[in-house]
Write a protein that holds these residues in place. Structure first.
Motif, PDB file in Angstrom:
ATOM      1  N   TRP A 154       6.108 -30.701  -2.501  1.00 43.47           N
ATOM      2  CA  TRP A 154       5.230 -29.536  -2.558  1.00 43.47           C
ATOM      3  C   TRP A 154       4.355 -29.615  -3.810  1.00 43.47           C
ATOM      4  O   TRP A 154       3.163 -29.318  -3.765  1.00 43.47           O
ATOM      5  N   ALA A 155       4.932 -30.047  -4.931  1.00 42.28           N
ATOM      6  CA  ALA A 155       4.166 -30.220  -6.171  1.00 42.28           C
ATOM      7  C   ALA A 155       3.055 -31.252  -5.982  1.00 42.28           C
ATOM      8  O   ALA A 155       1.949 -31.090  -6.506  1.00 42.28           O
ATOM      9  N   THR A 156       3.332 -32.301  -5.211  1.00 40.13           N
ATOM     10  CA  THR A 156       2.319 -33.315  -4.911  1.00 40.13           C
ATOM     11  C   THR A 156       1.154 -32.699  -4.136  1.00 40.13           C
ATOM     12  O   THR A 156      -0.010 -32.960  -4.435  1.00 40.13           O
ATOM     13  N   VAL A 157       1.463 -31.870  -3.155  1.00 38.79           N
ATOM     14  CA  VAL A 157       0.418 -31.202  -2.368  1.00 38.79           C
ATOM     15  C   VAL A 157      -0.420 -30.297  -3.280  1.00 38.79           C
ATOM     16  O   VAL A 157      -1.657 -30.337  -3.256  1.00 38.79           O
ATOM     17  N   LYS A 158       0.242 -29.514  -4.109  1.00 30.89           N
ATOM     18  CA  LYS A 158      -0.466 -28.576  -4.976  1.00 30.89           C
ATOM     19  C   LYS A 158      -1.338 -29.281  -6.014  1.00 30.89           C
ATOM     20  O   LYS A 158      -2.347 -28.732  -6.455  1.00 30.89           O
ATOM     21  N   ALA A 159      -0.958 -30.497  -6.401  1.00 31.79           N
ATOM     22  CA  ALA A 159      -1.694 -31.235  -7.422  1.00 31.79           C
ATOM     23  C   ALA A 159      -2.902 -31.988  -6.863  1.00 31.79           C
ATOM     24  O   ALA A 159      -3.673 -32.581  -7.621  1.00 31.79           O
ATOM     25  N   MET A 160      -3.071 -31.974  -5.539  1.00 27.75           N
ATOM     26  CA  MET A 160      -4.172 -32.717  -4.927  1.00 27.75           C
ATOM     27  C   MET A 160      -5.521 -32.148  -5.343  1.00 27.75           C
ATOM     28  O   MET A 160      -5.659 -30.952  -5.597  1.00 27.75           O
ATOM     29  N   PHE A 216       4.562 -37.987   3.462  1.00 30.39           N
ATOM     30  CA  PHE A 216       5.582 -36.999   3.115  1.00 30.39           C
ATOM     31  C   PHE A 216       6.750 -37.134   4.077  1.00 30.39           C
ATOM     32  O   PHE A 216       6.574 -37.099   5.297  1.00 30.39           O
ATOM     33  N   ARG A 217       7.928 -37.296   3.519  1.00 33.91           N
ATOM     34  CA  ARG A 217       9.136 -37.435   4.327  1.00 33.91           C
ATOM     35  C   ARG A 217       9.737 -36.050   4.575  1.00 33.91           C
ATOM     36  O   ARG A 217       9.925 -35.272   3.646  1.00 33.91           O
ATOM     37  N   VAL A 233       5.886 -24.740   5.197  1.00 33.44           N
ATOM     38  CA  VAL A 233       5.562 -26.081   4.693  1.00 33.44           C
ATOM     39  C   VAL A 233       6.325 -26.367   3.407  1.00 33.44           C
ATOM     40  O   VAL A 233       6.933 -27.431   3.255  1.00 33.44           O
ATOM     41  N   ARG A 234       6.323 -25.424   2.479  1.00 37.81           N
ATOM     42  CA  ARG A 234       7.024 -25.608   1.196  1.00 37.81           C
ATOM     43  C   ARG A 234       8.520 -25.833   1.429  1.00 37.81           C
ATOM     44  O   ARG A 234       9.125 -26.698   0.794  1.00 37.81           O
ATOM     45  N   SER A 235       9.103 -25.103   2.346  1.00 33.89           N
ATOM     46  CA  SER A 235      10.541 -25.247   2.629  1.00 33.89           C
ATOM     47  C   SER A 235      10.885 -26.637   3.141  1.00 33.89           C
ATOM     48  O   SER A 235      11.894 -27.207   2.758  1.00 33.89           O
ATOM     49  N   LEU A 236      10.041 -27.172   4.003  1.00 32.61           N
ATOM     50  CA  LEU A 236      10.332 -28.474   4.594  1.00 32.61           C
ATOM     51  C   LEU A 236       9.976 -29.644   3.678  1.00 32.61           C
ATOM     52  O   LEU A 236      10.637 -30.679   3.707  1.00 32.61           O
TER      53      LEU A 236
END
Length: 104
Positions: free
Chosen positions: A65-71, A29-30, A56-59
């Protein structure tokens, strides 16, 4: 008679800072480069107030953030705290929730 050639030099700003990147569950994540060398006040407050999801979502931004939620499995609070700590270290804050600026 020929006109003298114009020479132009491009100004380049040397990159002294590496891109801010963290890894979590095999994904990279960049993180945003900081304008003026500091985090946005809202992000700082979120970290200080323990609002891990907000910080975390802001940065990460919408797409990451969608990638994190889809894990799979879905990230837990402990996972988000791990991400927040990685972010804090990248930005030189030590760990999430710790602030050198606060003395109370």
């Amino acid at each position: 008679m020929t006109a003298p050639k114009k020479t132009t030099t491009r100004k380049t700003t040397p990159k002294t800072d590496k891109p801010k990147v963290i890894s979590f569950r095999g994904e990279r994540f960049r993180l945003p480069e900081l304008e003026g060398g500091s985090l946005d006040i809202d992000v700082i407050e979120a970290f200080e107030d323990g609002k891990v999801v907000t910080a975390v979502r802001s940065l990460l931004g919408t797409q990451q953030w969608a990638t994190v939620k889809a894990m799979t499995p879905k990230p837990t609070m402990a996972d988000l705290e791990d991400i927040a700590d990685k972010i804090a270290k990248v930005y030189g804050m030590g760990s999430a929730g710790e602030s050198d600026a606060s003395s109370d």
